[in-house]
Design an enzyme around this catalytic site. Structure first.
Site, mmCIF file in Angstrom:
data_model
loop_
_atom_site.group_PDB
_atom_site.id
_atom_site.type_symbol
_atom_site.label_atom_id
_atom_site.label_comp_id
_atom_site.label_asym_id
_atom_site.label_seq_id
_atom_site.Cartn_x
_atom_site.Cartn_y
_atom_site.Cartn_z
ATOM 1 N N ASP A 105 0.828 -1.200 0.000
ATOM 2 C CA ASP A 105 0.000 0.000 0.000
ATOM 3 C C ASP A 105 0.868 1.258 0.000
ATOM 4 O O ASP A 105 2.008 1.229 0.461
ATOM 5 C CB ASP A 105 -0.865 0.058 1.270
HETATM 6 N N1 URA Z 1 -1.256 -5.937 3.960
HETATM 7 C C1 URA Z 1 -1.699 -4.673 3.988
HETATM 8 O O1 URA Z 1 -2.699 -4.384 4.631
HETATM 9 N N2 URA Z 1 -1.028 -3.750 3.297
HETATM 10 C C2 URA Z 1 0.093 -4.014 2.600
HETATM 11 O O2 URA Z 1 0.685 -3.110 1.997
HETATM 12 C C3 URA Z 1 0.542 -5.346 2.587
HETATM 13 C C4 URA Z 1 -0.153 -6.288 3.279
#
Ligand code: URA
Length: 263
Positions: A105
């Site tokens: 993310d």
């Molecule tokens: N899980 C999440 O919530 N975000 C990420 O970036 C990777 C795994």
């Protein structure tokens, strides 16, 4: 790898060795913008910009395997319609068309693999191969044993339960479970280590949210056999031969055993 120019030109199919020598002697070849007339000059077809009459000479493309520590504030894509910074902006000097394997993310930090090896990328992202990803999550409050067990056995997300995860409380926030619900930002946070074998959208964040302990900070610290505590956010490095071999082995391993509930 440094090679003689006439060899690079002949390998790229531009001309025979002999004809390539003439191209050089005639001043028709440039390396990184400078005309080269000297016979036997070496260049690196993977790193240098080599041109004949201004036209770029493409070498046989080198396979690249790049481990990046993605900082918060970058999107995991090659180009973003919203024009936010992308992980590719961090890869100065990488000419090959590498792309991210999986996603982190915008607000997640940590290890991200980028490659132009399509076969390996497909293997790594295939859910059947269950390559483990390890995260450290700073969460609000102090999850109790019941919360940890729910995270371990699986949380329903979009109507489908998450696969079994390994979850460990690394640091217990001050306050204890009695204060759950009164999440104080400084001392009240705890740190979890969470290992998952699938990559659903915002999975770790949604899992923690579901047990009442929202994620404040999320960092990926391992992808299968790959980890590197010394790689700083924003920095990247090439994988070693050993790491590439270990990744291939990780792909071939049978998937993690299904939970009794799913068996
Ligand atoms: N899980 C999440 O919530 N975000 C990420 O970036 C990777 C795994």
């Amino acid at each position: 790898m440094q090679l003689r120019l006439q060899k690079i030109l002949s390998q790229a199919g531009v001309a025979s060795r002999r004809a390539a020598e003439k191209l050089v002697a005639d001043g028709r070849v440039t390396v990184n913008g400078a005309t080269v007339r000297e016979m036997g000059t070496k260049a690196d077809p993977a790193a240098d910009d080599i041109r004949v009459d201004g036209r770029r000479v493409e070498g046989p493309e080198r396979l690249r395997y790049i481990l990046l520590n993605k900082p918060v504030g970058y999107v995991t894509t090659r180009s973003d319609p919203q024009r936010r910074p992308t992980v590719v902006d961090l890869l100065g000097g990488v000419r090959e068309y590498v792309y991210p394997v999986g996603r982190l993310d915008y607000d997640t930090e940590g290890l991200l693999l980028l490659t132009n090896d399509g076969d390996l990328a497909a293997w790594l992202t295939h859910p059947r191969h269950g390559v483990e990803r390890t995260y450290e999550a700073r969460v609000a409050g102090v999850p109790d044993e019941r919360d940890l067990d729910r995270l371990r056995t699986g949380i329903p997300l979009d109507g489908r339960r998450t696969l079994p995860a390994d979850v460990e409380l690394l640091t217990r926030g001050r306050g204890g479970p009695a204060q759950a619900g009164h999440h104080d930002r400084q001392g009240g946070d705890s740190v979890l280590r969470i290992i998952i074998r699938e990559g659903r959208k915002r999975q770790v964040r949604r899992m923690c949210e579901a047990v009442g302990h929202p994620v404040r900070l999320l960092r990926r610290v391992r992808i299968g056999p790959l980890s590197d505590r010394r790689l700083k956010p924003g920095d990247w490095r090439e994988l070693t031969e050993q790491e590439i071999a270990a990744l291939r082995r990780a792909c071939r391993r049978p998937p993690a055993a299904a939970s009794p509930r799913e068996a």
